[in-house]
Motif scaffolding. Sequence first.
Motif, PDB file in Angstrom:
ATOM      1  N   ARG A   1     -15.234  -5.920  -6.295  1.00 41.71           N
ATOM      2  CA  ARG A   1     -16.342  -6.701  -5.740  1.00 41.71           C
ATOM      3  C   ARG A   1     -15.766  -7.638  -4.686  1.00 41.71           C
ATOM      4  O   ARG A   1     -14.768  -8.317  -4.944  1.00 41.71           O
ATOM      5  N   PRO A   2     -16.369  -7.714  -3.512  1.00 45.54           N
ATOM      6  CA  PRO A   2     -15.892  -8.662  -2.506  1.00 45.54           C
ATOM      7  C   PRO A   2     -16.341 -10.077  -2.837  1.00 45.54           C
ATOM      8  O   PRO A   2     -17.494 -10.297  -3.214  1.00 45.54           O
ATOM      9  N   MET A   3     -15.421 -11.014  -2.723  1.00 47.75           N
ATOM     10  CA  MET A   3     -15.745 -12.428  -2.942  1.00 47.75           C
ATOM     11  C   MET A   3     -15.435 -13.198  -1.664  1.00 47.75           C
ATOM     12  O   MET A   3     -14.373 -12.998  -1.063  1.00 47.75           O
ATOM     13  N   THR A   4     -16.342 -14.043  -1.244  1.00 46.89           N
ATOM     14  CA  THR A   4     -16.164 -14.831  -0.032  1.00 46.89           C
ATOM     15  C   THR A   4     -16.262 -16.314  -0.366  1.00 46.89           C
ATOM     16  O   THR A   4     -17.267 -16.771  -0.927  1.00 46.89           O
ATOM     17  N   VAL A   5     -15.193 -17.053  -0.037  1.00 50.33           N
ATOM     18  CA  VAL A   5     -15.143 -18.489  -0.283  1.00 50.33           C
ATOM     19  C   VAL A   5     -15.165 -19.200   1.070  1.00 50.33           C
ATOM     20  O   VAL A   5     -14.234 -19.059   1.871  1.00 50.33           O
ATOM     21  N   THR A   6     -16.219 -19.931   1.339  1.00 48.76           N
ATOM     22  CA  THR A   6     -16.351 -20.674   2.588  1.00 48.76           C
ATOM     23  C   THR A   6     -16.131 -22.155   2.298  1.00 48.76           C
ATOM     24  O   THR A   6     -16.838 -22.742   1.474  1.00 48.76           O
ATOM     25  N   THR A   7     -15.118 -22.740   2.955  1.00 43.58           N
ATOM     26  CA  THR A   7     -14.803 -24.147   2.728  1.00 43.58           C
ATOM     27  C   THR A   7     -15.045 -24.967   3.984  1.00 43.58           C
ATOM     28  O   THR A   7     -15.394 -24.438   5.041  1.00 43.58           O
ATOM     29  N   ASN A   8     -14.801 -26.265   3.869  1.00 39.52           N
ATOM     30  CA  ASN A   8     -14.929 -27.164   5.014  1.00 39.52           C
ATOM     31  C   ASN A   8     -13.622 -27.238   5.812  1.00 39.52           C
ATOM     32  O   ASN A   8     -13.479 -28.096   6.683  1.00 39.52           O
ATOM     33  N   GLN A   9     -12.683 -26.330   5.506  1.00 43.42           N
ATOM     34  CA  GLN A   9     -11.375 -26.378   6.148  1.00 43.42           C
ATOM     35  C   GLN A   9     -11.117 -25.208   7.100  1.00 43.42           C
ATOM     36  O   GLN A   9      -9.984 -24.909   7.426  1.00 43.42           O
ATOM     37  N   GLY A  10     -12.167 -24.547   7.536  1.00 42.46           N
ATOM     38  CA  GLY A  10     -11.968 -23.449   8.481  1.00 42.46           C
ATOM     39  C   GLY A  10     -12.721 -22.207   8.061  1.00 42.46           C
ATOM     40  O   GLY A  10     -13.648 -22.258   7.238  1.00 42.46           O
ATOM     41  N   GLY A  11     -12.288 -21.081   8.634  1.00 43.54           N
ATOM     42  CA  GLY A  11     -12.974 -19.818   8.388  1.00 43.54           C
ATOM     43  C   GLY A  11     -12.968 -19.415   6.927  1.00 43.54           C
ATOM     44  O   GLY A  11     -12.230 -19.976   6.109  1.00 43.54           O
TER      45      GLY A  11
ATOM     46  N   VAL B   1       1.205 -16.677 -17.369  1.00 42.17           N
ATOM     47  CA  VAL B   1       0.073 -16.980 -18.258  1.00 42.17           C
ATOM     48  C   VAL B   1      -1.279 -16.861 -17.550  1.00 42.17           C
ATOM     49  O   VAL B   1      -2.316 -16.832 -18.219  1.00 42.17           O
ATOM     50  N   TYR B   2      -1.279 -16.787 -16.232  1.00 40.29           N
ATOM     51  CA  TYR B   2      -2.547 -16.734 -15.503  1.00 40.29           C
ATOM     52  C   TYR B   2      -3.011 -15.288 -15.341  1.00 40.29           C
ATOM     53  O   TYR B   2      -2.291 -14.468 -14.763  1.00 40.29           O
ATOM     54  N   PRO B   3      -4.211 -14.935 -15.824  1.00 38.14           N
ATOM     55  CA  PRO B   3      -4.728 -13.584 -15.623  1.00 38.14           C
ATOM     56  C   PRO B   3      -5.017 -13.325 -14.141  1.00 38.14           C
ATOM     57  O   PRO B   3      -5.677 -14.133 -13.483  1.00 38.14           O
ATOM     58  N   VAL B   4      -4.534 -12.214 -13.623  1.00 37.30           N
ATOM     59  CA  VAL B   4      -4.772 -11.845 -12.223  1.00 37.30           C
ATOM     60  C   VAL B   4      -6.095 -11.096 -12.129  1.00 37.30           C
ATOM     61  O   VAL B   4      -6.323 -10.120 -12.845  1.00 37.30           O
ATOM     62  N   ILE B   5      -6.983 -11.556 -11.255  1.00 41.94           N
ATOM     63  CA  ILE B   5      -8.313 -10.936 -11.152  1.00 41.94           C
ATOM     64  C   ILE B   5      -8.596 -10.345  -9.783  1.00 41.94           C
ATOM     65  O   ILE B   5      -9.615  -9.692  -9.596  1.00 41.94           O
ATOM     66  N   GLY B   6      -7.713 -10.569  -8.810  1.00 43.25           N
ATOM     67  CA  GLY B   6      -7.966 -10.017  -7.485  1.00 43.25           C
ATOM     68  C   GLY B   6      -6.928 -10.418  -6.474  1.00 43.25           C
ATOM     69  O   GLY B   6      -5.862 -10.949  -6.820  1.00 43.25           O
ATOM     70  N   LYS B   7      -7.248 -10.169  -5.214  1.00 42.54           N
ATOM     71  CA  LYS B   7      -6.294 -10.394  -4.128  1.00 42.54           C
ATOM     72  C   LYS B   7      -7.033 -10.816  -2.859  1.00 42.54           C
ATOM     73  O   LYS B   7      -8.102 -10.270  -2.536  1.00 42.54           O
ATOM     74  N   VAL B   8      -6.476 -11.802  -2.161  1.00 45.00           N
ATOM     75  CA  VAL B   8      -7.055 -12.248  -0.887  1.00 45.00           C
ATOM     76  C   VAL B   8      -6.930 -11.118   0.132  1.00 45.00           C
ATOM     77  O   VAL B   8      -5.866 -10.507   0.278  1.00 45.00           O
ATOM     78  N   THR B   9      -8.015 -10.837   0.822  1.00 43.86           N
ATOM     79  CA  THR B   9      -8.016  -9.765   1.818  1.00 43.86           C
ATOM     80  C   THR B   9      -8.097 -10.297   3.248  1.00 43.86           C
ATOM     81  O   THR B   9      -7.782  -9.579   4.192  1.00 43.86           O
ATOM     82  N   ALA B  10      -8.526 -11.537   3.422  1.00 42.54           N
ATOM     83  CA  ALA B  10      -8.587 -12.159   4.751  1.00 42.54           C
ATOM     84  C   ALA B  10      -8.672 -13.674   4.568  1.00 42.54           C
ATOM     85  O   ALA B  10      -9.139 -14.163   3.545  1.00 42.54           O
ATOM     86  N   GLY B  11      -8.194 -14.408   5.594  1.00 41.92           N
ATOM     87  CA  GLY B  11      -8.245 -15.867   5.534  1.00 41.92           C
ATOM     88  C   GLY B  11      -7.034 -16.485   4.872  1.00 41.92           C
ATOM     89  O   GLY B  11      -7.065 -17.661   4.498  1.00 41.92           O
ATOM     90  N   LEU B  12      -5.952 -15.705   4.745  1.00 43.92           N
ATOM     91  CA  LEU B  12      -4.743 -16.250   4.135  1.00 43.92           C
ATOM     92  C   LEU B  12      -4.164 -17.389   4.972  1.00 43.92           C
ATOM     93  O   LEU B  12      -3.552 -18.318   4.436  1.00 43.92           O
ATOM     94  N   ASP B  13      -4.380 -17.336   6.293  1.00 44.74           N
ATOM     95  CA  ASP B  13      -3.904 -18.416   7.158  1.00 44.74           C
ATOM     96  C   ASP B  13      -4.646 -19.724   6.849  1.00 44.74           C
ATOM     97  O   ASP B  13      -4.050 -20.811   6.855  1.00 44.74           O
ATOM     98  N   VAL B  14      -5.955 -19.609   6.561  1.00 45.06           N
ATOM     99  CA  VAL B  14      -6.734 -20.794   6.196  1.00 45.06           C
ATOM    100  C   VAL B  14      -6.239 -21.356   4.868  1.00 45.06           C
ATOM    101  O   VAL B  14      -6.071 -22.572   4.702  1.00 45.06           O
ATOM    102  N   LEU B  15      -5.978 -20.457   3.918  1.00 47.68           N
ATOM    103  CA  LEU B  15      -5.481 -20.883   2.606  1.00 47.68           C
ATOM    104  C   LEU B  15      -4.118 -21.563   2.742  1.00 47.68           C
ATOM    105  O   LEU B  15      -3.866 -22.595   2.111  1.00 47.68           O
ATOM    106  N   THR B  16      -3.254 -21.011   3.578  1.00 50.47           N
ATOM    107  CA  THR B  16      -1.933 -21.602   3.791  1.00 50.47           C
ATOM    108  C   THR B  16      -2.050 -22.985   4.421  1.00 50.47           C
ATOM    109  O   THR B  16      -1.321 -23.921   4.065  1.00 50.47           O
ATOM    110  N   LYS B  17      -2.985 -23.126   5.354  1.00 49.42           N
ATOM    111  CA  LYS B  17      -3.225 -24.418   6.000  1.00 49.42           C
ATOM    112  C   LYS B  17      -3.692 -25.449   4.968  1.00 49.42           C
ATOM    113  O   LYS B  17      -3.229 -26.602   4.967  1.00 49.42           O
ATOM    114  N   ILE B  18      -4.572 -25.035   4.067  1.00 51.77           N
ATOM    115  CA  ILE B  18      -5.046 -25.950   3.021  1.00 51.77           C
ATOM    116  C   ILE B  18      -3.888 -26.340   2.102  1.00 51.77           C
ATOM    117  O   ILE B  18      -3.761 -27.495   1.686  1.00 51.77           O
TER     118      ILE B  18
END
Length: 287
Positions: free
Chosen positions: A101-111, A219-236
């Motif tokens: 399932r695609p998940m989209t997280v839109t924040t106040n810190q960019g795309g 200990v953290y269950p893995v549920i998915g993988k970032v497909t785009a916006g990794l640069d925004v996540l790194t900036k945050i």
Amino acid sequence: MASSRDRARKLARAKLDRQLARRAAAAKRRRQIQAGVGAALVLALIVVGSAWALGAFDSDPEKKKAAQDVCVWTPQDGGGNTNLKDVGTPATTGLPTAGTRPMTVTTNQGGPITAALNLTAAPCAGASFAHLAGRSFFDNTKCHEITAEGALHCGDPSGTGIGGPTYTFYDENVPVPVPSGSGKPAYPKGTVALVANPPGANGSQFLLFFKDYNPAKPVYPVIGKVTAGLDVLTKIGALPTVDNGSGAKVKPKTDVVIKSLTVGEVADTPAATGASTTTPSATPSAG
């Protein structure tokens, strides 16, 4: 000396005896055959009846499978925890167990940051996120931590680390330990994972890793993988942090607000999670 008539009578009697013996033997064989056929028929009826009772002749085996419980949602009243938000619980049957399932997280810190939730490895997490997103559970909430492990911690509307929905669910797809120096961390950069307090009582809180992380005991269950916006996540992840009130300098100095989090329809192709898939725990977590 016996007369010819006596001899003829004896021969006729012997012939009759032989005929009667053959008829008796033939009748015995017929009875044996009939008994065997009857037993075989009874056995066949038992087998067919058992198969019917077990659903072997269902016209739609997939429909029967879908009617079984896929996930267990454990009620959580929090013992007076006012940080829990009641938005009902997801369905327990008919949930997709393959694809993404695609998940989209839109924040106040960019795309936007987009991810693929892996339904093959973590179907209950995917169902839970789709349920919560459909009820705007994550919208206008803050990501309250930038963790020392290199992840953005989000999904708690209260921002306290103990908030979430009024249900929990068990761990799925916790990675196996990876030898140090192998070049394949348990949580590669871009991993989406759950975080719970206590561990195993998963709700809505999640981690978006902007760095590789390879603990000795994952200990953290893995549920998915970032497909785009990794640069925004790194900036945050590079934002300055301040004390969150407990002595830990993990709270973003600049608020990181999830303006919206949406989960789309199921896609056919499962996505790689970046971690080894393990069998989900068979025991639901305590609420």
